[in-house]
Motif scaffolding. Structure first.
Motif, PDB file in Angstrom:
ATOM      1  N   GLN A  49       2.067  58.452  61.326  1.00  0.00           N
ATOM      2  CA  GLN A  49       2.894  59.634  61.587  1.00  0.00           C
ATOM      3  C   GLN A  49       2.158  60.834  61.019  1.00  0.00           C
ATOM      4  O   GLN A  49       2.140  61.058  59.808  1.00  0.00           O
ATOM      5  CB  GLN A  49       4.277  59.477  60.951  1.00  0.00           C
ATOM      6  N   ILE A  50       1.555  61.593  61.916  1.00  0.00           N
ATOM      7  CA  ILE A  50       0.711  62.686  61.458  1.00  0.00           C
ATOM      8  C   ILE A  50       1.463  64.001  61.579  1.00  0.00           C
ATOM      9  O   ILE A  50       1.957  64.360  62.638  1.00  0.00           O
ATOM     10  CB  ILE A  50      -0.628  62.685  62.215  1.00  0.00           C
ATOM     11  N   LEU A  51       1.571  64.683  60.461  1.00  0.00           N
ATOM     12  CA  LEU A  51       2.371  65.898  60.380  1.00  0.00           C
ATOM     13  C   LEU A  51       1.461  67.113  60.462  1.00  0.00           C
ATOM     14  O   LEU A  51       0.333  67.090  59.972  1.00  0.00           O
ATOM     15  CB  LEU A  51       3.144  65.912  59.055  1.00  0.00           C
ATOM     16  N   PRO A  52       1.967  68.176  61.093  1.00  0.00           N
ATOM     17  CA  PRO A  52       1.090  69.323  61.331  1.00  0.00           C
ATOM     18  C   PRO A  52       0.668  70.068  60.060  1.00  0.00           C
ATOM     19  O   PRO A  52       1.478  70.315  59.179  1.00  0.00           O
ATOM     20  CB  PRO A  52       1.923  70.229  62.240  1.00  0.00           C
TER      21      PRO A  52
ATOM     22  N   PRO B  80      11.990  66.291  44.038  1.00  0.00           N
ATOM     23  CA  PRO B  80      12.538  67.484  44.684  1.00  0.00           C
ATOM     24  C   PRO B  80      12.257  68.746  43.868  1.00  0.00           C
ATOM     25  O   PRO B  80      12.482  68.763  42.655  1.00  0.00           O
ATOM     26  CB  PRO B  80      14.045  67.213  44.736  1.00  0.00           C
ATOM     27  N   GLY B  81      11.752  69.771  44.545  1.00  0.00           N
ATOM     28  CA  GLY B  81      11.498  71.040  43.873  1.00  0.00           C
ATOM     29  C   GLY B  81      10.157  71.097  43.158  1.00  0.00           C
ATOM     30  O   GLY B  81       9.707  72.158  42.761  1.00  0.00           O
TER      31      GLY B  81
ATOM     32  N   LYS C 198       2.094  61.077  56.944  1.00  0.00           N
ATOM     33  CA  LYS C 198       3.264  60.944  56.089  1.00  0.00           C
ATOM     34  C   LYS C 198       2.997  59.854  55.063  1.00  0.00           C
ATOM     35  O   LYS C 198       2.568  58.763  55.417  1.00  0.00           O
ATOM     36  CB  LYS C 198       4.483  60.578  56.933  1.00  0.00           C
TER      37      LYS C 198
ATOM     38  N   GLU D 236      -1.009  73.546  59.724  1.00  0.00           N
ATOM     39  CA  GLU D 236      -1.188  74.529  60.793  1.00  0.00           C
ATOM     40  C   GLU D 236      -2.117  75.691  60.505  1.00  0.00           C
ATOM     41  O   GLU D 236      -2.582  76.334  61.422  1.00  0.00           O
ATOM     42  CB  GLU D 236       0.176  75.072  61.207  1.00  0.00           C
TER      43      GLU D 236
ATOM     44  N   ILE E  33       4.920  69.638  53.056  1.00  0.00           N
ATOM     45  CA  ILE E  33       4.956  69.121  54.415  1.00  0.00           C
ATOM     46  C   ILE E  33       5.673  67.781  54.427  1.00  0.00           C
ATOM     47  O   ILE E  33       6.435  67.467  55.323  1.00  0.00           O
ATOM     48  CB  ILE E  33       3.521  68.967  54.944  1.00  0.00           C
ATOM     49  N   ASP E  34       5.428  67.005  53.388  1.00  0.00           N
ATOM     50  CA  ASP E  34       6.015  65.678  53.266  1.00  0.00           C
ATOM     51  C   ASP E  34       6.727  65.622  51.915  1.00  0.00           C
ATOM     52  O   ASP E  34       6.111  65.326  50.892  1.00  0.00           O
ATOM     53  CB  ASP E  34       4.887  64.637  53.345  1.00  0.00           C
ATOM     54  N   PRO E  35       8.041  65.941  51.916  1.00  0.00           N
ATOM     55  CA  PRO E  35       8.751  66.106  50.638  1.00  0.00           C
ATOM     56  C   PRO E  35       8.708  64.856  49.760  1.00  0.00           C
ATOM     57  O   PRO E  35       8.906  64.956  48.551  1.00  0.00           O
ATOM     58  CB  PRO E  35      10.187  66.422  51.063  1.00  0.00           C
TER      59      PRO E  35
ATOM     60  N   ARG F 155       1.999  76.048  53.384  1.00  0.00           N
ATOM     61  CA  ARG F 155       2.057  74.769  54.104  1.00  0.00           C
ATOM     62  C   ARG F 155       0.745  74.430  54.781  1.00  0.00           C
ATOM     63  O   ARG F 155       0.618  73.384  55.393  1.00  0.00           O
ATOM     64  CB  ARG F 155       3.178  74.809  55.147  1.00  0.00           C
TER      65      ARG F 155
END
Ligand SMILES: Cc1cc2nc3c(=O)[nH]c(=O)nc-3n(C[C@H](O)[C@H](O)[C@H](O)COP(=O)(O)OP(=O)(O)OC[C@H]3O[C@@H](n4cnc5c(N)ncnc54)[C@H](O)[C@@H]3O)c2cc1C
Lengths: 525, 395
Positions: A78-81, A396-397, A238, A83, A389-391, A351
């Protein structure tokens, strides 16, 4: 238990090869020394809750045919952008390149209207160059010194392919192959930070500076990912690059391959010029008629087998094969996002990649330090923040920041020590702090990896990220040595499939695939 | 002027490229960013926030509410428990689909129906003589869809309700940071996801609460282009794109039955009388003439066609909605009604209507593709059911 094929090392190339072999019905075993597979493509929780793509961090070249043949999306690809690229400049401004072409053109025009126009034509030329070179990525290198029909056919089709380019493109390709990236880019552009940033992709993983001849070719690798752009295979996996290795491992297992971790191979066993199996560090021996090394050429030829079994010229050629690791990696766990003075606060630039390449001289000076055996005091850096991009990569944070750094020469004056490693880490953080002053107070954890660390952890000799430099004299039918670029070795049944073979480094998988296809072809399957 | 949704004050400033789209007389974002890759990726990677307020919404209440709906739709609504949601099409007397949507049972005698088209008149006609009140609440009710693997984590920060206990196609009435809402575990993406129904007057604070709580989890406002990619991957049919309402069809051939749309699972063969029951039974007995299936276009074939003109395959970045012929052995056997490149599956997908007997899974067909202005045919394989169906959607 007997196997048809054993793969030494569980890097992504060996996993790809294992998957293809298992898919063809071969009983296949992968032996990985570390507790996890992936080699230079691994994800580890370096600090509690903070996961890092410890070494390689972006995917751009993973071959589409492998994605399809092994059905990788079904196994977790699963490849996330990713950009944008933003370069902070020394005058407080920045140079950005965004996902939207109009936005990028206008941004570049802000600095040079001429370059903004030239970029379109340059992009088209590089598209054609990449199209010209692309078939070669999927080709087993013919041996120009051989008269075997398959080699001649290969050479002929290669010749035909280049003839079909037409003279204009052929000349452009020739320039690309021989010039320095600085000279090549000078023919096109005037805005120095643009040239610096573009040429940076020509020095990655090599011990060359932007003004060293031959560095232009590596630029092309960058565009290679772009012609497959519509395929959307460029960006972040991911879960980090380790998830790519795990995805390939899952595919291999689905075809029946067996994968053992914590299993270091000590020797490849031979008898009468033929491979018979492997011996593990534990003393265990496993027999197989085919053994495939996924390690780099030095380990494949000089460590796993007794060099006495090999022809002298080959041992000599491998001895001269250049590794010269020059890259380091700094992984930071952050309590908050960096605040870049050129683009204050939160924004889409965070990002994407932040490139520390403000000028050609900056890069050249970074190289000068390395040339004389020091790490760059002001290094080139490619910075990304995968947690945006991938939390799942950080609590978190909080955030993880990956900093790819050049140059950090393997052969540092006086050798690397813990103190020097930390000094290198400080140089990196100090340089980032010039552009994002809050970075120091945001750091919760810092992992610094210099070439000897890369070598120790992944096994890549001298920490060279590509298992041997991607220099012209080490590519195609020279990779890793003339006469031995077709994945075979002089030992019958002993094969090579790592990034030290054609087409070489990066998370590409092409070496593993081509090797497996050759093995299967030889077996007449 | 087109109407704007109750979330407009928040969504409008985010639309960078003035990419708006009409939906039921409203304008909603096609994409917020200039390139919608990230919006799509959020659906499969984190959580995407869609404004789905333009859906038509009706409250149906009274002693005969269940009877009315059960007579109208193809599913057995007598089995719909309070707190349950049912997806269902509804047909005209000839068994051809008028519309499709969801029905939530709010209480024993109160239901909420959502639909793509206005259905007030159809509901009233079907409820003639019954003790039932039908109220359109389309404008009173704002709706958001929060879709993606982290949607639950985000919502759970804001609500006292136990979302872990909320099953697929169930809903609860609760609060999100003190704002009264209904949350249904539904959506149009084929992923883990929720739809949130709120009084239009509280829409903006709801948006703000979600965005704030979702920030650390990658919440991303997303437009219709992203939604369209996700729904094609999920194999979900779309009115006015993949099929026409029987009420709008000008000729018989423009209508579709639920069986022709491969919605067999939504037709109850055991329930009492409902619109279209008889013709549907007959159709079932003889077997449907059409099926709505997936097509996976063969990459090698596409690469070959483009290779002939010296190009790498040119792939659409936005889903297309142009009727496209599908062939078998040189004869047209149907048409694809939407298609896209799936960034996740790395496959060129289409949804198509194919004639018997060519719709069996695995059947090799050819789909028309336009390569540099020329009509060519690429090989494709028939696929039954969703292309993407992750376990997290249900578990
Ligand atoms: C710091 C860094 C950053 C990089 N960044 C990128 C990037 O962003 N994008 C990109 O595409 N590429 C990048 N690369 C390059 C890329 O990661 C490598 O070229 C590629 O992963 C090499 O894969 P491989 O399978 O050939 O070998 P390796 O990944 O090196 O695998 C070899 C495996 O063999 C194992 N092994 C070694 N000895 C033995 C033994 N005796 N017995 C058993 N097992 C053994 C090792 O543990 C290892 O798992 C980067 C590399 C590094 C180091």
């Amino acid at each position: 238990m007997t196997y048809d094929a054993i793969l030494v090392g569980g890097g992504h190339n060996a996993l790809v090869a294992a998957a293809y072999l298992a898919r063809a019905g071969r009983k296949t075993l992968v032996l990985e020394r570390r507790p996890l597979v992936g080699g230079a493509a691994v994800t580890e929780e370096v600090f509690p809750g903070f996961k890092f793509s410890v070494f390689s961090y972006v995917v751009s070249l993973l071959r589409p045919e492998i994605i399809r043949d092994l059905d990788l999306p079904r196994h977790g690809l699963q490849i996330l952008p990713l950009e944008s690229t933003v370069v902070p400049l020394d005058n407080g401004d920045y140079l950005g390149s965004w996902a939207d072409p109009d936005l990028s053109r206008r941004e570049l025009a802000r600095h040079s209207a001429r370059d903004a126009e030239a970029a379109t034509l340059f992009g088209r030329l590089m598209h054609h160059m990449a199209m010209a070179v692309k078939p070669i990525l999927g080709m087993v290198p013919p041996d120009p010194a051989s008269l075997a029909p398959s080699d001649l056919r290969g050479l002929l089709s290669l010749g035909g392919h280049f003839r079909s380019l037409g003279s204009e493109r052929f000349h452009a390709l020739h320039k690309l192959m021989t010039m320095s990236s600085a000279d090549y880019l000078d023919e096109w552009f005037e805005f120095d930070p643009l040239k610096a940033t573009k040429s940076a992709s020509g020095i990655i993983g090599t011990f060359l500076g932007p003004r060293s001849p031959g560095s232009a070719y590596v630029l092309l690798h960058h565009y290679m990912g772009e012609i497959d752009g519509a395929f959307r295979a460029w960006g972040f996996q991911k879960g980090g690059t380790g998830a790519i290795s795990e995805t390939i491992a899952r595919a291999a297992r689905s075809f029946g391959a067996e994968i053992r971790t914590g299993a270091a191979v000590e020797k490849v066993l031979t008898k009468g010029g033929r491979v018979t199996g492997v011996a593990l560090g534990s003393g265990e021996e496993i027999a197989a008629p085919v053994v495939v090394s996924g390690l780099d050429p030095r380990r494949t030829f000089l460590e796993l087998v007794d060099p006495k079994e090999l022809p002298g010229e080959l041992v000599d050629a491998i001895g001269k094969f250049k590794f010269r690791g020059s890259s380091g990696k700094v992984n930071l766990a952050l309590s908050e996002l960096p605040n870049f003075t050129c683009l204050p606060g939160f924004g889409p630039h965070l990002r994407g990649a932040m490139s520390i390449s403000p000028s050609m001289d900056y890069l050249e000076r970074a190289y000068d330090d390395a040339k004389y055996g020091e790490f760059s005091r002001n290094p080139y850096m490619d910075i990304v923040i995968p947690s945006l991009i991938d939390p799942g990569m950080a609590p978190p944070g909080k955030h993880v920041m990956s900093v790819f750094v050049q140059y950090a020469p393997y052969a540092l004056n006086g050798g690397w020590t813990d103190a020097k490693r930390e000094a290198f880490g400080d140089a990196v953080v100090d340089t980032i702090a010039r552009y994002a002053p809050n970075i120091k107070s945001a750091i919760l954890g810092r992992q610094v990896l210099v070439p000897p660390d890369i070598e120790r952890i992944t096994g890549l000799s001298e920490g060279n990220i590509f298992a041997g430099e991607l220099a012209l004299h080490q590519l195609f039918f020279f990779r890793p040595a003339p006469g031995w670029a077709r994945y075979r070795t002089p030992v019958k049944g002993y094969w090579q499939c790592g990034a030290g073979t054609h087409p070489g480094g990066g998370i590409m998988g092409a070496s593993g695939r081509l090797a497996a296809l050759e093995i299967l072809k030889e077996a007449g399957a | 002027m087109l109407r704007t949704t109750p979330f407009h004050p928040r969504t409008a400033p985010l639309v960078q490229g003035q990419a708006w789209r009409r939906w039921a007389g409203y304008s909603v974002a096609s994409a917020y960013e200039l390139v919608h890759d990230r919006e799509y990726a959020a659906v499969r990677n984190a959580a995407a926030l869609f404004d789905v307020s333009p859906l038509h919404k009706y409250l149906i209440s009274g002693r005969d509410a269940a009877r009315l709906l059960d007579r109208m739709v193809t599913r057995d609504l007598t089995k719909c428990a309070v707190g349950q949601v049912m997806y269902t099409p509804w047909c005209d007397a000839r068994g051809k689909v008028v519309d499709d949507g969801t029905i939530s049972r709010l209480s024993d005698r109160v239901f909420r129906l959502t639909s793509a088209e206005p259905n007030l008149r159809w509901l009233s006609m079907n409820g003639a003589g019954m003790e039932v009140a039908i109220e359109e609440v389309s404008e009173r009710l704002g709706a958001l869809a929060l879709q993606g693997p982290l949607s639950r984590t985000i919502l759970q920060q804001l609500t006292p309700a136990d979302l872990g206990a909320l099953k697929y196609f169930r809903f609860i009435e609760t609060t999100l940071r003190d704002i009264p809402v209904a949350i249904s575990r539904t959506g149009y993406t084929g992923d883990l996801g929720y739809e949130i129904w709120v009084d239009a007057a509280r829409a903006v604070p709801l948006w703000d609460a979600l965005v704030e709580a979702g920030m650390p989890y990658g919440i991303t406002p997303a437009g219709i282009w992203a939604l369209d990619l996700a729904r094609i991957e999920a194999g979900l049919v779309m009115l006015d794109v993949d099929y026409h309402s029987a009420h709008h069809a000008l000729i018989e051939a423009q209508t579709s039955s639920p069986l022709e749309l491969s919605l067999d699972w939504t037709v109850s063969w055991t329930k009492g009388p409902f619109n279209g029951q008889r013709p549907l039974r007959a159709e079932k007995a003889r077997g449907p003439a059409w099926r709505f299936v997936g097509l996976a276009v063969d990459w090698g074939s596409l690469e070959g066609l483009y290779g002939e003109v010296g190009l790498p395959p040119q792939l659409p970045t936005v889903a297309w909605r142009t009727s496209t012929p599908v062939y078998k052995d040189g004869r047209q056997i149907g048409y694809a009604s939407s298609g896209c490149w799936s960034p996740l599956l790395k496959q060129y997908l289409a949804l198509a209507h194919l004639q018997a007997p060519h719709f069996g899974a695995g059947t090799s067909v050819e789909m028309e593709v336009t390569v540099e202005h020329r009509r060519r045919r690429a090989r494709a394989t028939v696929h039954a059911g969703p292309f993407f169906d992750p376990e997290r959607k249900r578990t």
